[in-house]
Design a protein around this motif. Structure first.
Motif: not given
Length: 114
Positions: A29-40, A52-58
């Motif tokens: 529960v919180g805010k969204i910092k950014s949204v980006a198209i193109g991750h695989w 983070v989730c699984n050590g990743k910020k995205v």
């Protein structure tokens, strides 16, 4: 010594609740910092406050999700209006996505029914 321990404990739990971390059930529960198209071929979503989730910020919103259009629209609305979202069931992804967590359900605001 007991006072010092209580101050440390309070500071730790206060920072955890402010950060909006992902809990053990995969809820954020919180805010969204950014949204980006193109991750695989999917959409990358960076959660606020360094979560983070699984050590990743995205985390990934998969484009093959049947509700992709609705989820994507909601994420963009949340980001542009600075509203909080509730994301549920953020789960570990398969190896095809290099260990990124994936989003399963999203609500604008805090939906108490989940």
């Amino acid at each position: 010594m007991k006072s010092l321990f209580l101050i440390f404990l309070f500071a730790f739990f206060s920072s955890q609740s402010i950060a909006g971390n992902i809990d053990s059930s995969g809820k954020y529960v919180g805010k969204i910092k950014s949204v980006a198209i193109g991750h695989w071929g999917h959409v990358g979503v960076q959660l606020d406050n360094g979560v983070v989730c699984n050590g990743k910020k995205v985390v990934l919103l998969r484009t093959d999700d049947p509700l992709f259009d609705a989820y994507y629209s909601l994420l963009l609305t949340a980001q542009t209006t600075s509203q909080s979202v509730e994301i549920n069931r953020i789960t570990s992804s398969d190896n095809h996505h290099l260990g990124y967590c994936t989003i399963k359900y999203i609500a604008l605001g805090d939906l108490s029914e989940w």
